[in-house]
Design a protein around this motif. Structure first.
Motif, PDB file in Angstrom:
ATOM      1  N   ILE A 169       0.833  -1.204   0.000  1.00 36.47           N
ATOM      2  CA  ILE A 169       0.000   0.000   0.000  1.00 36.47           C
ATOM      3  C   ILE A 169       0.867   1.253   0.000  1.00 36.47           C
ATOM      4  O   ILE A 169       0.576   2.243  -0.697  1.00 36.47           O
ATOM      5  N   ILE A 170       1.950   1.227   0.764  1.00 31.60           N
ATOM      6  CA  ILE A 170       2.861   2.378   0.820  1.00 31.60           C
ATOM      7  C   ILE A 170       3.455   2.660  -0.557  1.00 31.60           C
ATOM      8  O   ILE A 170       3.493   3.813  -1.018  1.00 31.60           O
ATOM      9  N   HIS A 171       3.913   1.619  -1.245  1.00 33.63           N
ATOM     10  CA  HIS A 171       4.484   1.823  -2.574  1.00 33.63           C
ATOM     11  C   HIS A 171       3.405   2.261  -3.575  1.00 33.63           C
ATOM     12  O   HIS A 171       3.695   3.042  -4.501  1.00 33.63           O
ATOM     13  N   GLY A 172       2.180   1.761  -3.401  1.00 36.66           N
ATOM     14  CA  GLY A 172       1.102   2.204  -4.278  1.00 36.66           C
ATOM     15  C   GLY A 172       0.778   3.676  -4.097  1.00 36.66           C
ATOM     16  O   GLY A 172       0.609   4.418  -5.077  1.00 36.66           O
ATOM     17  N   LEU A 173       0.717   4.115  -2.845  1.00 31.71           N
ATOM     18  CA  LEU A 173       0.481   5.545  -2.582  1.00 31.71           C
ATOM     19  C   LEU A 173       1.651   6.398  -3.044  1.00 31.71           C
ATOM     20  O   LEU A 173       1.460   7.528  -3.508  1.00 31.71           O
ATOM     21  N   GLY A 174       2.864   5.873  -2.920  1.00 30.17           N
ATOM     22  CA  GLY A 174       4.027   6.627  -3.393  1.00 30.17           C
ATOM     23  C   GLY A 174       4.074   6.773  -4.896  1.00 30.17           C
ATOM     24  O   GLY A 174       4.699   7.708  -5.418  1.00 30.17           O
ATOM     25  N   ALA A 175       3.409   5.873  -5.624  1.00 33.61           N
ATOM     26  CA  ALA A 175       3.408   5.943  -7.087  1.00 33.61           C
ATOM     27  C   ALA A 175       2.346   6.878  -7.641  1.00 33.61           C
ATOM     28  O   ALA A 175       2.363   7.161  -8.841  1.00 33.61           O
ATOM     29  N   VAL A 176       1.424   7.364  -6.799  1.00 35.39           N
ATOM     30  CA  VAL A 176       0.339   8.217  -7.304  1.00 35.39           C
ATOM     31  C   VAL A 176       0.862   9.534  -7.878  1.00 35.39           C
ATOM     32  O   VAL A 176       0.489   9.916  -9.005  1.00 35.39           O
ATOM     33  N   PRO A 177       1.718  10.302  -7.181  1.00 36.40           N
ATOM     34  CA  PRO A 177       2.200  11.554  -7.782  1.00 36.40           C
ATOM     35  C   PRO A 177       2.958  11.327  -9.081  1.00 36.40           C
ATOM     36  O   PRO A 177       2.805  12.100 -10.042  1.00 36.40           O
ATOM     37  N   CYS A 178       3.789  10.272  -9.117  1.00 33.24           N
ATOM     38  CA  CYS A 178       4.530   9.965 -10.339  1.00 33.24           C
ATOM     39  C   CYS A 178       3.581   9.623 -11.483  1.00 33.24           C
ATOM     40  O   CYS A 178       3.795  10.030 -12.633  1.00 33.24           O
ATOM     41  N   THR A 179       2.512   8.897 -11.176  1.00 36.67           N
ATOM     42  CA  THR A 179       1.548   8.515 -12.214  1.00 36.67           C
ATOM     43  C   THR A 179       0.860   9.738 -12.808  1.00 36.67           C
ATOM     44  O   THR A 179       0.679   9.838 -14.025  1.00 36.67           O
ATOM     45  N   VAL A 180       0.488  10.685 -11.964  1.00 37.00           N
ATOM     46  CA  VAL A 180      -0.168  11.903 -12.454  1.00 37.00           C
ATOM     47  C   VAL A 180       0.773  12.698 -13.357  1.00 37.00           C
ATOM     48  O   VAL A 180       0.394  13.156 -14.447  1.00 37.00           O
ATOM     49  N   THR A 181       2.019  12.857 -12.905  1.00 32.82           N
ATOM     50  CA  THR A 181       2.992  13.620 -13.700  1.00 32.82           C
ATOM     51  C   THR A 181       3.254  12.967 -15.052  1.00 32.82           C
ATOM     52  O   THR A 181       3.296  13.638 -16.090  1.00 32.82           O
ATOM     53  N   LEU A 182       3.428  11.649 -15.042  1.00 38.66           N
ATOM     54  CA  LEU A 182       3.736  10.959 -16.291  1.00 38.66           C
ATOM     55  C   LEU A 182       2.517  10.887 -17.213  1.00 38.66           C
ATOM     56  O   LEU A 182       2.671  10.872 -18.436  1.00 38.66           O
ATOM     57  N   TYR A 183       1.323  10.822 -16.639  1.00 38.34           N
ATOM     58  CA  TYR A 183       0.119  10.822 -17.481  1.00 38.34           C
ATOM     59  C   TYR A 183       0.022  12.135 -18.263  1.00 38.34           C
ATOM     60  O   TYR A 183      -0.297  12.141 -19.457  1.00 38.34           O
ATOM     61  N   ILE A 184       0.320  13.239 -17.617  1.00 40.25           N
ATOM     62  CA  ILE A 184       0.321  14.530 -18.314  1.00 40.25           C
ATOM     63  C   ILE A 184       1.442  14.564 -19.351  1.00 40.25           C
ATOM     64  O   ILE A 184       1.269  15.083 -20.466  1.00 40.25           O
ATOM     65  N   PHE A 185       2.600  14.004 -18.992  1.00 40.27           N
ATOM     66  CA  PHE A 185       3.740  13.997 -19.914  1.00 40.27           C
ATOM     67  C   PHE A 185       3.435  13.187 -21.172  1.00 40.27           C
ATOM     68  O   PHE A 185       3.753  13.609 -22.293  1.00 40.27           O
ATOM     69  N   PHE A 186       2.805  12.026 -21.009  1.00 38.41           N
ATOM     70  CA  PHE A 186       2.468  11.193 -22.169  1.00 38.41           C
ATOM     71  C   PHE A 186       1.483  11.896 -23.108  1.00 38.41           C
ATOM     72  O   PHE A 186       1.521  11.692 -24.328  1.00 38.41           O
ATOM     73  N   ALA A 187       0.608  12.701 -22.528  1.00 36.28           N
ATOM     74  CA  ALA A 187      -0.396  13.377 -23.346  1.00 36.28           C
ATOM     75  C   ALA A 187       0.196  14.537 -24.147  1.00 36.28           C
ATOM     76  O   ALA A 187      -0.444  14.998 -25.104  1.00 36.28           O
ATOM     77  N   GLY A 203       4.574  21.886 -13.433  1.00 34.60           N
ATOM     78  CA  GLY A 203       5.330  22.059 -12.195  1.00 34.60           C
ATOM     79  C   GLY A 203       4.444  22.443 -11.029  1.00 34.60           C
ATOM     80  O   GLY A 203       4.658  21.994  -9.895  1.00 34.60           O
ATOM     81  N   HIS A 204       3.413  23.267 -11.297  1.00 36.84           N
ATOM     82  CA  HIS A 204       2.491  23.649 -10.224  1.00 36.84           C
ATOM     83  C   HIS A 204       1.672  22.452  -9.751  1.00 36.84           C
ATOM     84  O   HIS A 204       1.436  22.289  -8.546  1.00 36.84           O
ATOM     85  N   VAL A 205       1.252  21.606 -10.684  1.00 39.61           N
ATOM     86  CA  VAL A 205       0.505  20.407 -10.294  1.00 39.61           C
ATOM     87  C   VAL A 205       1.378  19.490  -9.453  1.00 39.61           C
ATOM     88  O   VAL A 205       0.941  18.953  -8.418  1.00 39.61           O
ATOM     89  N   ARG A 206       2.609  19.297  -9.864  1.00 40.97           N
ATOM     90  CA  ARG A 206       3.537  18.446  -9.113  1.00 40.97           C
ATOM     91  C   ARG A 206       3.795  19.004  -7.718  1.00 40.97           C
ATOM     92  O   ARG A 206       3.818  18.255  -6.726  1.00 40.97           O
ATOM     93  N   SER A 207       3.974  20.323  -7.628  1.00 41.32           N
ATOM     94  CA  SER A 207       4.193  20.937  -6.314  1.00 41.32           C
ATOM     95  C   SER A 207       2.953  20.824  -5.430  1.00 41.32           C
ATOM     96  O   SER A 207       3.066  20.586  -4.217  1.00 41.32           O
ATOM     97  N   ALA A 208       1.770  20.978  -6.013  1.00 42.76           N
ATOM     98  CA  ALA A 208       0.534  20.883  -5.232  1.00 42.76           C
ATOM     99  C   ALA A 208       0.349  19.475  -4.667  1.00 42.76           C
ATOM    100  O   ALA A 208      -0.048  19.304  -3.510  1.00 42.76           O
ATOM    101  N   ILE A 209       0.660  18.455  -5.475  1.00 44.31           N
ATOM    102  CA  ILE A 209       0.532  17.083  -4.993  1.00 44.31           C
ATOM    103  C   ILE A 209       1.525  16.819  -3.856  1.00 44.31           C
ATOM    104  O   ILE A 209       1.189  16.202  -2.836  1.00 44.31           O
ATOM    105  N   SER A 210       2.751  17.296  -4.018  1.00 41.83           N
ATOM    106  CA  SER A 210       3.761  17.102  -2.971  1.00 41.83           C
ATOM    107  C   SER A 210       3.358  17.805  -1.678  1.00 41.83           C
ATOM    108  O   SER A 210       3.507  17.244  -0.579  1.00 41.83           O
TER     109      SER A 210
END
Length: 248
Positions: A140-158, A183-190
């Motif tokens: 669960i910890i690794h799954g939650l840790g992958a959420v910010p990365c997933t959001v950033t990469l989803y935007i990058f792929f698009a 960058g603002h989205v990434r900072s907001a998630i962090s």
């Protein structure tokens, strides 16, 4: 000829001088890795360590920190000397680093919850904190840790084309930030993760553990002081003074 921070080696390629800052960073990373590896080796020596949930979570933080230090140091050296790698390889490195950036704080929060269960619900601690539960918690910890990365990469792929992955660049997180709002989205998630984890730690450690523990400890100390240092007894009353006053 040589520049201020570079020289020319026999092959004709510029070789950048190693600054004192880079050397100091390597020394500190070596010290931190040595301490972490010593603690990890101690963890595997005793059975009580790798069969107890809180020590397992502590070992997860050590392994996460070691991996994070090694990979960030490798990227630091490659960036300092200007080494370029393929975007797909940088993509893999970014995923690992982005996940393990959040694994350590999430694991520390899980350790706080484990201590809350052990102190405030001791009768259910053996039922809730098992080896199977520890494995599920780590996933669960690794799954939650992958959420910010997933959001950033989803935007990058698009935003990028498939030909972008065949290029070679100096690997850094800015490679995947193509516009300011990303960058603002990434900072907001962090910041959301930071405030949530800080709030959970503050709530459970302070309000649910520290304050009740101090109250119990204060009552226990007061009881011990009463037993060890009882109040002084009142002076004895022999009943002679009233009779002597009557005689006078």
């Amino acid at each position: 000829m040589m520049a201020n921070n570079s020289s020319v080696i026999s092959g004709g390629f510029p070789a950048k001088r190693i600054s004192n800052q880079v050397v100091i960073v390597q020394v500190f990373i070596g010290v931190f890795l040595s301490i972490n590896l010593f603690l990890i080796s101690t963890f595997f020596r005793k059975e009580v360590f790798y069969t107890t949930v809180r020590y397992i979570l502590f070992a997860v933080t050590l392994l996460s920190d070691c991996l994070f230090l090694i990979m960030t140091n490798s990227l630091l050296v490659s960036t300092y000397f200007g080494f370029t790698i393929h975007i797909w390889l940088c993509f893999v490195l970014y995923i690992i680093l982005a996940v393990y950036t959040f694994v350590t704080p999430l694991t520390l929060t899980a350790m706080t919850l484990e201590r809350y269960v052990a102190i405030c619900m001791p009768l259910r601690h053996a039922e809730l904190c098992t080896m199977r539960g520890a494995l599920q918690l780590i996933l669960i910890i690794h799954g939650l840790g992958a959420v910010p990365c997933t959001v950033t990469l989803y935007i990058f792929f698009a935003l990028v084309s498939p030909t972008f992955y065949s290029r070679s660049r100096v690997c850094s997180v800015e490679t995947f930030i193509l516009s300011g709002w990303q960058g603002h989205v990434r900072s907001a998630i962090s910041q959301f993760y930071f405030l949530t984890l800080y709030g959970m730690n503050f709530y459970f450690m302070r309000k649910k553990i520290f304050y009740p523990s101090f109250g119990i400890l204060g009552g226990s100390l007061e009881y011990i002081n009463q037993k060890m240092c009882p109040p002084p007894a009142p002076p004895p009353d022999f009943g002679l003074l009233p009779q002597s006053n009557k005689m006078l």
